[in-house]
Design a protein around this motif. Structure first.
Motif, PDB file in Angstrom:
ATOM      1  N   ASP A 118     -10.981  -3.556   7.643  1.00  0.00           N
ATOM      2  CA  ASP A 118      -9.880  -4.372   8.168  1.00  0.00           C
ATOM      3  C   ASP A 118      -8.579  -3.578   8.154  1.00  0.00           C
ATOM      4  OD1 ASP A 118     -11.608  -6.450   8.536  1.00  0.00           O
ATOM      5  OD2 ASP A 118     -11.008  -7.560   6.725  1.00  0.00           O
ATOM      6  N   LEU A 119      -8.388  -2.809   7.092  1.00  0.00           N
ATOM      7  CA  LEU A 119      -7.184  -1.988   6.986  1.00  0.00           C
ATOM      8  C   LEU A 119      -7.175  -0.893   8.046  1.00  0.00           C
ATOM      9  CD1 LEU A 119      -4.629  -1.641   5.252  1.00  0.00           C
ATOM     10  CD2 LEU A 119      -5.937  -0.116   3.768  1.00  0.00           C
ATOM     11  N   ILE A 120      -8.351  -0.304   8.284  1.00  0.00           N
ATOM     12  CA  ILE A 120      -8.459   0.736   9.310  1.00  0.00           C
ATOM     13  C   ILE A 120      -8.147   0.164  10.687  1.00  0.00           C
ATOM     14  CG2 ILE A 120     -10.119   2.229  10.513  1.00  0.00           C
ATOM     15  CD1 ILE A 120     -11.507   2.629   7.773  1.00  0.00           C
ATOM     16  N   ASN A 121      -8.738  -1.004  10.987  1.00  0.00           N
ATOM     17  CA  ASN A 121      -8.490  -1.639  12.282  1.00  0.00           C
ATOM     18  C   ASN A 121      -7.009  -1.920  12.505  1.00  0.00           C
ATOM     19  OD1 ASN A 121     -10.913  -1.932  13.797  1.00  0.00           O
ATOM     20  ND2 ASN A 121     -11.656  -3.406  12.298  1.00  0.00           N
ATOM     21  N   LYS A 122      -6.356  -2.442  11.477  1.00  0.00           N
ATOM     22  CA  LYS A 122      -4.933  -2.764  11.594  1.00  0.00           C
ATOM     23  C   LYS A 122      -4.095  -1.498  11.786  1.00  0.00           C
ATOM     24  CE  LYS A 122      -1.190  -5.180   9.172  1.00  0.00           C
ATOM     25  NZ  LYS A 122      -0.824  -5.949   7.954  1.00  0.00           N
TER      26      LYS A 122
ATOM     27  N   TYR B  63      -5.124   3.991   4.812  1.00  0.00           N
ATOM     28  CA  TYR B  63      -6.418   3.689   4.209  1.00  0.00           C
ATOM     29  C   TYR B  63      -6.978   4.881   3.440  1.00  0.00           C
ATOM     30  CZ  TYR B  63      -7.639   5.579   8.837  1.00  0.00           C
ATOM     31  OH  TYR B  63      -7.716   6.338   9.991  1.00  0.00           O
ATOM     32  N   ASN B  64      -6.132   5.878   3.188  1.00  0.00           N
ATOM     33  CA  ASN B  64      -6.471   7.023   2.338  1.00  0.00           C
ATOM     34  C   ASN B  64      -5.300   7.324   1.412  1.00  0.00           C
ATOM     35  OD1 ASN B  64      -9.177   8.131   3.296  1.00  0.00           O
ATOM     36  ND2 ASN B  64      -8.063   8.059   5.230  1.00  0.00           N
ATOM     37  N   THR B  65      -4.760   6.300   0.759  1.00  0.00           N
ATOM     38  CA  THR B  65      -3.540   6.480  -0.046  1.00  0.00           C
ATOM     39  C   THR B  65      -3.726   7.494  -1.165  1.00  0.00           C
ATOM     40  OG1 THR B  65      -4.194   4.562  -1.383  1.00  0.00           O
ATOM     41  CG2 THR B  65      -2.673   4.166   0.456  1.00  0.00           C
ATOM     42  N   GLY B  66      -4.943   7.599  -1.675  1.00  0.00           N
ATOM     43  CA  GLY B  66      -5.181   8.540  -2.758  1.00  0.00           C
ATOM     44  C   GLY B  66      -5.049   9.988  -2.342  1.00  0.00           C
TER      45      GLY B  66
ATOM     46  N   GLU C 239     -19.373  -3.789   4.916  1.00  0.00           N
ATOM     47  CA  GLU C 239     -18.704  -4.790   4.075  1.00  0.00           C
ATOM     48  C   GLU C 239     -18.574  -4.301   2.640  1.00  0.00           C
ATOM     49  OE1 GLU C 239     -22.635  -7.469   2.877  1.00  0.00           O
ATOM     50  OE2 GLU C 239     -21.242  -8.210   4.415  1.00  0.00           O
ATOM     51  N   HIS C 240     -19.319  -3.273   2.272  1.00  0.00           N
ATOM     52  CA  HIS C 240     -19.219  -2.691   0.933  1.00  0.00           C
ATOM     53  C   HIS C 240     -18.109  -1.646   0.832  1.00  0.00           C
ATOM     54  CE1 HIS C 240     -23.015  -4.626  -0.093  1.00  0.00           C
ATOM     55  NE2 HIS C 240     -23.521  -4.161   1.042  1.00  0.00           N
ATOM     56  N   ASN C 241     -17.497  -1.297   1.940  1.00  0.00           N
ATOM     57  CA  ASN C 241     -16.421  -0.304   1.946  1.00  0.00           C
ATOM     58  C   ASN C 241     -15.116  -1.018   1.594  1.00  0.00           C
ATOM     59  OD1 ASN C 241     -14.963   2.061   2.319  1.00  0.00           O
ATOM     60  ND2 ASN C 241     -14.905   1.868   4.555  1.00  0.00           N
ATOM     61  N   LEU C 242     -14.778  -1.037   0.308  1.00  0.00           N
ATOM     62  CA  LEU C 242     -13.629  -1.809  -0.189  1.00  0.00           C
ATOM     63  C   LEU C 242     -12.494  -0.897  -0.618  1.00  0.00           C
ATOM     64  CD1 LEU C 242     -15.615  -4.431  -2.302  1.00  0.00           C
ATOM     65  CD2 LEU C 242     -14.808  -4.634   0.068  1.00  0.00           C
ATOM     66  N   PHE C 243     -11.271  -1.437  -0.524  1.00  0.00           N
ATOM     67  CA  PHE C 243     -10.056  -0.675  -0.810  1.00  0.00           C
ATOM     68  C   PHE C 243      -9.258  -1.424  -1.875  1.00  0.00           C
ATOM     69  CE2 PHE C 243      -5.660   0.645  -0.067  1.00  0.00           C
ATOM     70  CZ  PHE C 243      -5.792   2.011   0.118  1.00  0.00           C
ATOM     71  N   PRO C 244      -8.861  -0.765  -2.973  1.00  0.00           N
ATOM     72  CA  PRO C 244      -8.118  -1.458  -4.031  1.00  0.00           C
ATOM     73  C   PRO C 244      -6.661  -1.706  -3.631  1.00  0.00           C
ATOM     74  CG  PRO C 244      -8.424   0.859  -4.604  1.00  0.00           C
ATOM     75  CD  PRO C 244      -9.181   0.628  -3.328  1.00  0.00           C
ATOM     76  N   VAL C 245      -6.305  -2.986  -3.463  1.00  0.00           N
ATOM     77  CA  VAL C 245      -4.917  -3.342  -3.145  1.00  0.00           C
ATOM     78  C   VAL C 245      -4.063  -3.229  -4.403  1.00  0.00           C
ATOM     79  CG1 VAL C 245      -3.409  -5.164  -2.280  1.00  0.00           C
ATOM     80  CG2 VAL C 245      -5.694  -4.870  -1.317  1.00  0.00           C
ATOM     81  N   ASP C 246      -4.599  -3.719  -5.510  1.00  0.00           N
ATOM     82  CA  ASP C 246      -3.957  -3.564  -6.815  1.00  0.00           C
ATOM     83  C   ASP C 246      -5.067  -3.487  -7.848  1.00  0.00           C
ATOM     84  OD1 ASP C 246      -4.734  -6.279  -7.346  1.00  0.00           O
ATOM     85  OD2 ASP C 246      -2.932  -6.943  -6.266  1.00  0.00           O
ATOM     86  N   ARG C 247      -4.734  -3.636  -9.103  1.00  0.00           N
ATOM     87  CA  ARG C 247      -5.725  -3.456 -10.162  1.00  0.00           C
ATOM     88  C   ARG C 247      -6.806  -4.521 -10.147  1.00  0.00           C
ATOM     89  NH1 ARG C 247      -2.274  -1.588 -15.564  1.00  0.00           N
ATOM     90  NH2 ARG C 247      -1.496   0.389 -14.696  1.00  0.00           N
ATOM     91  N   THR C 248      -6.522  -5.665  -9.555  1.00  0.00           N
ATOM     92  CA  THR C 248      -7.488  -6.763  -9.601  1.00  0.00           C
ATOM     93  C   THR C 248      -8.011  -7.190  -8.244  1.00  0.00           C
ATOM     94  OG1 THR C 248      -5.678  -8.389  -9.542  1.00  0.00           O
ATOM     95  CG2 THR C 248      -6.433  -7.653 -11.720  1.00  0.00           C
ATOM     96  N   THR C 249      -7.426  -6.658  -7.151  1.00  0.00           N
ATOM     97  CA  THR C 249      -7.778  -7.136  -5.812  1.00  0.00           C
ATOM     98  C   THR C 249      -8.396  -6.025  -4.979  1.00  0.00           C
ATOM     99  OG1 THR C 249      -5.901  -8.650  -5.922  1.00  0.00           O
ATOM    100  CG2 THR C 249      -6.940  -8.321  -3.747  1.00  0.00           C
ATOM    101  N   LEU C 250      -9.530  -6.348  -4.329  1.00  0.00           N
ATOM    102  CA  LEU C 250     -10.181  -5.427  -3.400  1.00  0.00           C
ATOM    103  C   LEU C 250     -10.098  -5.995  -1.990  1.00  0.00           C
ATOM    104  CD1 LEU C 250     -13.404  -4.473  -5.410  1.00  0.00           C
ATOM    105  CD2 LEU C 250     -11.359  -3.080  -5.087  1.00  0.00           C
TER     106      LEU C 250
END
Length: 600
Positions: free
Chosen positions: A210-214, A233-236, A194-205
Motif C-alpha cells: 500500500d505504501l509503495i502504491n501511494k 518504503y525503504n526508510t532503513g 500481504e506478508h510484506n509489512l512495514f513498521p510504522v512505529d514500534r507497535t504498528t505494521l
C-alpha cells in the motif's frame, strides 16, 4: 618412453561426422533512427564487393564495435599451417614455428608468411579462418520441433498456453483474482504479498505494498522525486543509498535453486513488470547480503543510482530506453530461464570424441555474427555480475542491451561448478559502442530475430562462470582444467537433443582478461567441451589476429592427427607436469601450443 617425450606417430582413425504515464516517460530519451537487424533473413556476409576490400584487424580493434563482415573463403582443408621462410627454403617444416612469440621469449617464433593447404600465403589482414560460416548450424534452421508448451513439476509456466496467438500479448495464469501468495524460502517474495509489512512505529505494521502504491502514484518531475518515493518504503536505507547518478503476478515465482534442474517461462510483459519493480527497489529482503538471499545476486537497482560516473549514466540511458519501448508497445513474446545441473560428467582422459568444426574470426561479436547460435555469456557465478553496480564488460553489456536477462538475478541462486543458466528468447533493445569505461548507449535496436513455436526469440544465451586465477600457472593444474571443461560442457550439452538439432556455439575469450585465464588454453578447453557435446564452434578473438592464427593452426594439427578429446587432455596434463611444475615464476619458457604441436 617418458611422458614428456613426443608421442610419435598415431594410427589414423577415420574422423566421425559431428554435426511509466508521464511519471517515467519524462526521463526517457528522444527516439532515434531505428536500425533493423538483418537476422530475419540470415544473409551470409559474402560477396565480391566485400571480399574485394581488405579487412583491417589491428590489436586496438574494439572487441564490441560496429558489425564487420566476416571474410568469405572458399572451402579449404582446416589442416593448414603457417611456415617460416627458413623452413620453406630447406624443404622442412617445424610446426612449433607457427605460434606467436611469448613475451620476452624466443622459444617459438611465428613465421613471416603463413601458407594454406592450397599453397597460397595468408595475407597479413586475414580476419577469419576455419570452415566457412555457412557450414555451421544456426537456429531456427537446425532446430527440431518443440513439444507443446505446458507446465510440469520442473517447469513453471505463468501464462495461458491455450490462448497463445501470434502477435497477441499472452494472458497471465492464473488470473489476478486467483492470486496464490507464498512467503517462504522456495518462492520469490513479491512486493505485493500481504506478508510484506512495514513498521510504522514500534507497535504498528502497515502493508508495504500500500505504501509503495501511494508513493509511486504521484507524478515525478525530477530525480529527487524518484529518490523520495523509493525511500518512503525503504526508510532503513536512507543513509546508505546514494542517488547522485539519477539527478501483476498471480502465481508464486519459484526460485531456481542450486543443484536443482528447473525452468521458468514468463511473458516479456511479466518480465518488464519485474524489472520495473527492480528499478523502483521494491523487492523485499534483497537489500542486504546478510538476509536469506545472501547467495543470490542484487536485484534492486539502488547501487545503479550511486555516484556520478559517465558509465552509470550510460547504463541508465540503456535501461530507460528499454522501459520506454515496453511502455509504448506491449511486448508479445515469451522467455524461458533454465537452470541446468549435471550429475554425470565426462571422463575427459578416456573420451574418444573427435574435434568438431571450427570457424574463428577476429571481426564481429557474439551477439551479432553469432545469431542463431548458442551464445556464451562470460558470466559471474552471480549471474549478471556488476550490471546493477559498476561492472561494464562482456556480461554486463549483454545484460544491458538485452535487459530481460537482468530478471534472472531475481530468482537464480549462485551457480555451482556443475551448473549453468540458459535463457531463451531475450530480445535486444539497444545498440552500443565501446567497452568498459568507453561504453556508450548508441540508440535503438529493432530485433528481427524470428520466434519459435513458444513465441520466444530464437536467441539462446548460456551463462557459464570461469575460475578466477591470480597465478598464471595454477590454471594448468589438472583439477582446474577439469573444472573448466565440466563448466563449458554443462553449458554446451543438451541431453536428449539430437546432434543435427544443435546449433554451433558462439564464444570467445571466456574467463580471460580480469579473470586471468590464458586465451590459448581456454580456446582448447572450449574446443574439447564443444566436441564432447557434439557441437561446432564459432570463436571470436575480438581483434586479436595472432590468436586467430594460433588457434586455427592448433585445431588443424589436432584434426589432421585424428586426435581425440582424451588424447589432447592427456597432453595438457603432460604440459603441466613437464613444463609448468618446472617453472618457478612467471610464464613458462615453452608455450602450450609449442608443446602440443611437437607431440601431435
Amino acid at each position: 618412453m617418458s611422458d614428456c617425450e613426443p608421442l610419435g606417430k598415431r594410427a589414423k582413425r577415420p574422423m566421425r561426422d559431428s554435426r511509466c504515464s508521464r511519471t517515467l516517460d519524462d526521463w526517457l530519451l528522444k527516439p532515434v533512427v531505428t536500425q533493423r537487424s538483418s537476422h530475419q533473413h540470415h544473409p551470409e556476409p559474402a560477396g565480391s564487393e566485400q571480399n574485394s576490400r581488405k579487412q583491417e584487424c589491428p590489436e586496438s580493434t574494439d572487441p564490441f564495435g560496429e558489425e564487420s563482415p566476416v571474410t568469405s573463403e572458399k572451402p579449404r582443408r582446416t589442416g593448414s599451417a603457417p611456415v617460416s621462410d627458413a623452413a620453406a627454403n630447406t624443404g622442412t617444416r617445424k610446426s612449433t614455428n607457427v605460434f606467436t612469440e611469448a613475451p620476452g621469449k624466443v622459444a617459438c617464433r611465428r613465421a613471416a608468411a603463413a601458407a594454406g593447404a592450397d599453397g597460397k600465403a595468408f595475407s597479413g589482414d586475414v580476419t577469419g579462418l576455419g570452415v566457412p560460416v555457412s557450414d555451421l548450424r544456426r537456429a531456427p534452421g537446425c532446430s527440431g520441433p518443440l513439444p507443446a508448451l505446458k507446465p510440469t513439476d520442473s517447469h513453471t509456466v505463468l501464462i495461458r498456453t491455450d490462448l497463445l496467438q501470434p502477435g497477441e500479448v499472452p494472458e497471465p495464469y492464473p488470473s489476478p483474482d486467483q492470486l496464490q501468495d507464498r512467503w517462504d524460502d522456495t518462492h520469490v517474495k513479491l512486493p505485493c504479498s500481504e506478508h510484506n509489512l512495514f513498521p510504522v512505529d514500534r507497535t504498528t505494521l502497515q502493508s508495504r505494498w500500500d505504501l509503495i502504491n501511494k508513493a509511486l502514484s504521484v507524478p515525478f518531475s525530477s530525480a529527487h522525486d524518484v529518490k523520495d518515493a523509493i525511500l518512503k518504503y525503504n526508510t532503513g536505507q536512507a543513509k546508505g543509498w546514494n542517488f547522485t547518478a539519477l539527478h501483476v503476478y498471480c502465481k508464486p515465482i519459484p526460485l531456481l535453486r542450486t543443484q536443482r534442474c528447473r525452468s521458468l517461462t514468463l511473458s516479456q510483459e511479466q518480465v518488464s513488470c519485474l524489472l520495473a519493480n527492480a528499478f523502483f527497489c521494491t523487492f523485499p529482503r534483497r537489500n542486504s547480503r546478510r538476509m536469506e538471499f545472501s547467495n543470490y545476486p542484487d536485484i534492486n537497482f539502488s547501487r545503479l543510482f550511486e555516484g556520478s560516473s559517465q558509465s552509470k549514466q550510460e547504463k541508465l540511458k540503456t535501461l530507460l530506453w528499454y522501459f520506454r519501448r515496453v511502455t509504448q508497445q506491449r511486448p508479445a513474446g515469451l522467455l524461458t530461464y533454465t537452470r541446468q545441473c549435471l550429475q554425470r560428467l565426462p571422463s575427459w582422459s578416456s573420451s574418444e570424441k573427435q574435434f568438431s568444426k571450427l570457424r574463428i574470426s577476429c571481426d564481429g561479436s557474439i551477439e551479432d555474427q553469432g545469431y542463431g547460435m548458442l551464445q556464451v555469456d562470460f558470466a559471474n557465478r552471480f549471474v549478471g555480475g556488476g550490471v546493477t553496480g559498476s561492472g561494464l564488460v562482456q556480461e554486463e553489456i549483454r545484460f544491458l542491451i538485452n535487459p530481460e536477462l537482468i530478471a534472472a538475478r531475481l530468482f537464480t541462486e549462485a551457480l555451482d561448478d556443475n551448473e549453468c543458466l540458459i535463457i531463451t528468447g531475450a530480445e535486444q533493445f539497444s545498440r552500443y559502442s565501446g567497452y568498459s569505461d568507453t561504453y556508450r548507449w548508441d540508440g535503438n535496436h529493432d530485433d528481427q530475430t524470428p520466434r519459435d513455436e513458444w513465441k520466444r526469440r530464437c536467441t539462446e544465451i548460456v551463462a557459464i562462470d570461469a575460475l578466477h586465477y591470480r597465478n598464471f600457472l595454477e590454471q594448468f593444474h589438472a583439477e582446474h582444467m577439469s573444472r573448466e571443461l565440466n563448466k563449458a560442457f554443462c553449458g554446451f550439452v543438451r541431453p536428449g537433443v539430437q546432434t543435427e538439432n544443435l546449433s554451433a556455439v558462439a564464444t570467445g575469450n571466456w574467463g580471460c582478461g580480469a579473470f586471468g585465464g590464458d586465451t590459448r588454453l581456454k580456446a582448447v578447453l572450449q574446443m574439447m567441451a564443444a566436441a564432447e557435446a557434439e557441437r561446432d564452434l564459432m570463436y571470436f578473438t575480438f581483434g586479436d589476429a595472432d590468436l586467430l592464427r594460433d588457434v586455427h593452426h592448433i585445431h588443424t594439427l589436432i584434426t589432421d592427427a585424428y586426435a581425440t578429446v582424451g588424447s589432447v587432455f592427456s597432453l595438457l596434463l603432460q604440459y603441466y607436469e613437464c613444463v609448468c611444475k618446472k617453472t618457478t615464476r612467471g610464464k613458462p619458457q615453452e608455450t602450450l601450443y609449442c608443446f602440443l604441436s611437437e607431440r601431435l
